[in-house]
Design an enzyme around this catalytic site. Structure first.
Site, PDB file in Angstrom:
ATOM      1  NE  ARG A  43      73.909  59.753 -15.806  1.00  0.00           N
ATOM      2  CZ  ARG A  43      73.282  58.751 -15.589  1.00  0.00           C
ATOM      3  NH1 ARG A  43      73.883  57.549 -16.024  1.00  0.00           N
ATOM      4  NH2 ARG A  43      72.223  58.701 -14.933  1.00  0.00           N
ATOM      5  CD  GLU A  60      77.146  55.946 -15.629  1.00  0.00           C
ATOM      6  OE1 GLU A  60      76.748  54.615 -15.404  1.00  0.00           O
ATOM      7  OE2 GLU A  60      76.304  56.500 -16.209  1.00  0.00           O
ATOM      8  CG  ASP A 105      72.886  50.115 -10.705  1.00  0.00           C
ATOM      9  OD1 ASP A 105      73.609  49.206 -10.381  1.00  0.00           O
ATOM     10  OD2 ASP A 105      73.015  51.081 -10.883  1.00  0.00           O
ATOM     11  CE1 TYR A 118      73.787  54.263 -18.732  1.00  0.00           C
ATOM     12  CE2 TYR A 118      75.366  52.960 -17.482  1.00  0.00           C
ATOM     13  CZ  TYR A 118      74.495  53.995 -17.806  1.00  0.00           C
ATOM     14  OH  TYR A 118      74.294  54.598 -16.326  1.00  0.00           O
ATOM     15  NE  ARG A 161      70.785  49.386 -18.390  1.00  0.00           N
ATOM     16  CZ  ARG A 161      71.158  50.571 -17.582  1.00  0.00           C
ATOM     17  NH1 ARG A 161      70.347  51.083 -16.564  1.00  0.00           N
ATOM     18  NH2 ARG A 161      71.740  51.661 -18.244  1.00  0.00           N
TER      19      ARG A 161
END
Length: 647
Positions: free
Chosen positions: A276, A260, A92, A370, A68
């Site tokens: 974002r 972000e 994450d 993303y 990712r």
């Protein structure tokens, strides 16, 4: 059409094109008012369209079950570097993730083996590195790779502190290379970029940072971060260096509900922040800095950039263009252009420093999370993105994007079923070319009648036109998002506008009565159901242990007496809980005496608006009584309420 279920899709779209009206053109072009000054065409026409793509990392291959978080840049020697997370557990931070990298020496056609920039540790004590972002100093050739360093805590769980040995702090790390990304040195800069001890967490926004080219701060290196302040708010902050990366400092934190975020230098040296929105407005947030990214002005919503609360990318299309030039105003933007899902990967182009985005093209209609863009030495562009199966690289040129710098607007309009309306079209030709025969194409339902005209487009001037829409008598009340494309021999521009059919004006409504609303722990105000934004919602009170359960009620004052015939309910868009199931509808002329129920039934779990219809009646007030929740929960949440009737 929009992917937002709150706005109805027009069934079985047809594309209707209108050529210019010669008589109208002859009468008005000579007197057209000048638009923004344009010195030549900012985007060169011609060339063969180019778009190719290939997978760089596929989940389950080369040692990691999950990849990712893309980052992409060009080295001073012209090599292309792609970086991303290798996630052994698929999660994450905090997780034993590694920062990986692949290199291309031929402009992205072929790629070398996967290498490690920062290696995670899967055995105790676990440590990991996540969310890479490149930043290249074009003056010294130094390359930086910013990323997260985690041990026991991720972004949400990090506690205040800056001690690199504290495992409960989410740390900021930067890897530095002076040999084009072949080898890296590493350091933790948490203390350097945490001027406020109340900042308890931070992470670098993945993708690519920038180096300023113009003005008193030329040469400054800027990398964006998201922090959590002492109050728990998500804020954006620029971390920058004026000594080529020897030291780093944080500017002033900006906004609330940020996440972000990226920056881009505008043609006049100002810095545009694009973020974002963790508050889930369904759009991007923007702000502008006049001091090189140290501080920013007011944060606003850019409604030209729909977004599902996702990371995105914004860059200069011509990074070496002189300050103030037409090319310096050209920006490219990539994101998932949906408000409800990470899908519809789209690239947009602006020719006026991000004020308008008339050009767009979908590169991935399915899953796309993303993405990050970078300009390549050969004049094409690199795009690294997440298709849902790993990391994919694409290469494209502006001929593939196929646009013309001619933003145009068509205002939103409201009418009743069976009525006709004419709305103006305003076009600004920012390009340096004349377009004698533009046409306007609209996505319209096959039973809608549409007619229109557009003037010829003269370089650097405004042009006018109009569109006439006739809606059949049997059209279902709702808000219809209509896409419009301006087609020219030099490329296309696009926009959208909303046609509201048979609904009362929410702006004239107010909340007459509500049994409870949650305002202590979240923005669950009742007024959110009439704000026109399906990303917000009314939530019944939940922060008190003795908060009331079902039934729940909410009543609207329509601002005057109308003939109404239905209520449209839209459920909360970002949660499967608190969905109204069984319901009753009541109406009133005075807000005291209620008639009904005039309608009753059971809503489904659909994300789209649902109708509760009843025989037409005069009323000033309407009440929704929620009798139960779809899964038996205690609380209720409603995104939007619309009233069907005559304005």
């Amino acid at each position: 059409m929009t992917a937002n279920p709150y706005l109805r899709r027009l069934p079985r779209r047809r594309a209707v094109s209108f050529l210019l009206a010669p008589a109208l053109a002859a009468a008005t072009v000579a007197g057209a008012s000048p638009a923004q000054a344009i010195a030549g065409a900012p985007v060169p026409p011609g060339g063969e369209p180019l778009y190719t793509e290939q997978d760089l990392a596929v989940n389950g291959r080369e040692g990691f079950p999950n990849y990712r978080i893309p980052a992409l840049t060009v080295t001073p020697d012209g090599d292309l570097l792609a970086s991303y997370d290798g996630r052994p557990t698929g999660i994450d931070a905090p997780g034993p993730n590694s920062i990986l990298q692949r290199r291309s020496t031929d402009g992205g056609r072929t790629w070398g083996e996967q290498q490690v920039v920062s290696a995670g540790q899967t055995t105790a004590p676990i440590k990991g590195f996540s969310d890479p972002s490149y930043l290249v100093d074009r003056e010294t050739g130094t390359i930086f790779n910013f990323h997260v360093y985690s041990q026991r805590q991720g972004f949400a769980g990090s506690r205040p502190g800056t001690d690199p040995a504290d495992p409960n702090v989410l740390h900021a790390n930067v890897a530095t290379s002076t040999d084009g990304g072949l080898t890296w040195s590493h350091r933790t800069i948490t203390a350097d970029i945490t001027p406020d001890p109340g900042w308890r967490s931070r992470f670098a926004a993945s993708g690519e940072g920038i180096q300023l080219r113009y003005g008193p701060h030329a040469g400054r290196l800027i990398q964006q971060y998201t922090i959590i302040n002492a109050a728990g708010a998500f804020q954006a902050v620029s971390v920058y260096s004026d000594d080529h990366g020897r030291t780093w400092r944080a500017g002033e934190a900006v906004g609330v509900g940020m996440d972000e975020n990226k920056t881009v230098e505008l043609s006049d040296g100002r810095v545009l922040l694009n973020s974002r929105d963790s508050a889930r407005s369904g759009y991007r947030k923007v702000a502008v800095s006049t001091d090189g990214g140290h501080s920013y002005g007011p944060v606003t919503i850019d409604r030209d950039l729909p977004d599902p609360t996702n990371n995105a990318s914004i860059i200069r299309a011509f990074p070496d263009a002189p300050a103030g030039s037409a090319r310096a105003k050209v920006l490219l933007f990539s994101n998932a252009a949906s408000q409800t899902s990470r899908s519809q990967g789209t690239i947009r182009m602006s020719c006026d420093d991000g004020q308008t985005w008339p050009v767009s093209k979908v590169f991935q209609p399915g899953s796309m999370s993303y993405s990050t863009l970078t300009a390549l030495p050969d004049g094409t562009y690199g795009l690294l993105y997440e298709p849902g199966t790993g990391i994919r690289y694409a290469n494209f040129n502006l001929a593939w994007l196929g646009g013309i710098c001619a933003p145009f607007t068509i205002p939103d309009v409201a009418l009743e079923p069976g009525q006709q309306v004419t709305v103006p079209v305003a076009v600004t030709n920012q390009s340096g070319i004349a377009v004698p025969k533009p046409s306007l194409q609209l996505d319209a339902s096959p039973d809608w009648q549409v007619q229109g005209s557009v003037e010829p487009l003269m370089p650097g001037r405004q042009a006018k036109g109009q569109v006439t829409i006739t809606v059949p008598a049997g059209t279902t009340p709702g808000r219809y998002r209509v896409g419009a494309t301006l087609r020219t021999s030099a490329g296309n521009a696009s926009t959208t506008f909303t046609v509201t059919v048979g609904l009362l004006d929410q702006a004239r409504m107010s909340i007459a009565d509500v049994d409870s609303e949650e305002t202590a722990r979240e923005d669950g105000r009742a007024s959110n159901v009439i704000d026109g934004n399906p990303s917000t919602f009314w939530h019944t009170e939940w922060s008190r242990a003795d908060a009331p359960g079902y039934p729940h009620r909410i009543s609207l004052d329509l601002g005057g007496t109308h003939t109404i015939s239905g209520l449209q309910y839209t459920r909360r868009q970002n949660s499967a809980n608190e969905q109204v199931a069984d319901y009753e509808i009541y109406t009133s002329l005075n807000g005291t005496t209620w008639d009904g129920p005039v309608a009753s039934g059971r809503f489904t779990t659909s994300l789209a608006p649902q109708r509760a219809v009843f025989p037409a009646r005069d009323a000033r007030y309407i009440r929704l009584v929620a009798l139960s929740e779809q899964t038996g929960h205690k609380y209720a949440a409603v995104a939007e309420l619309e009233v069907e009737g005559q304005r």
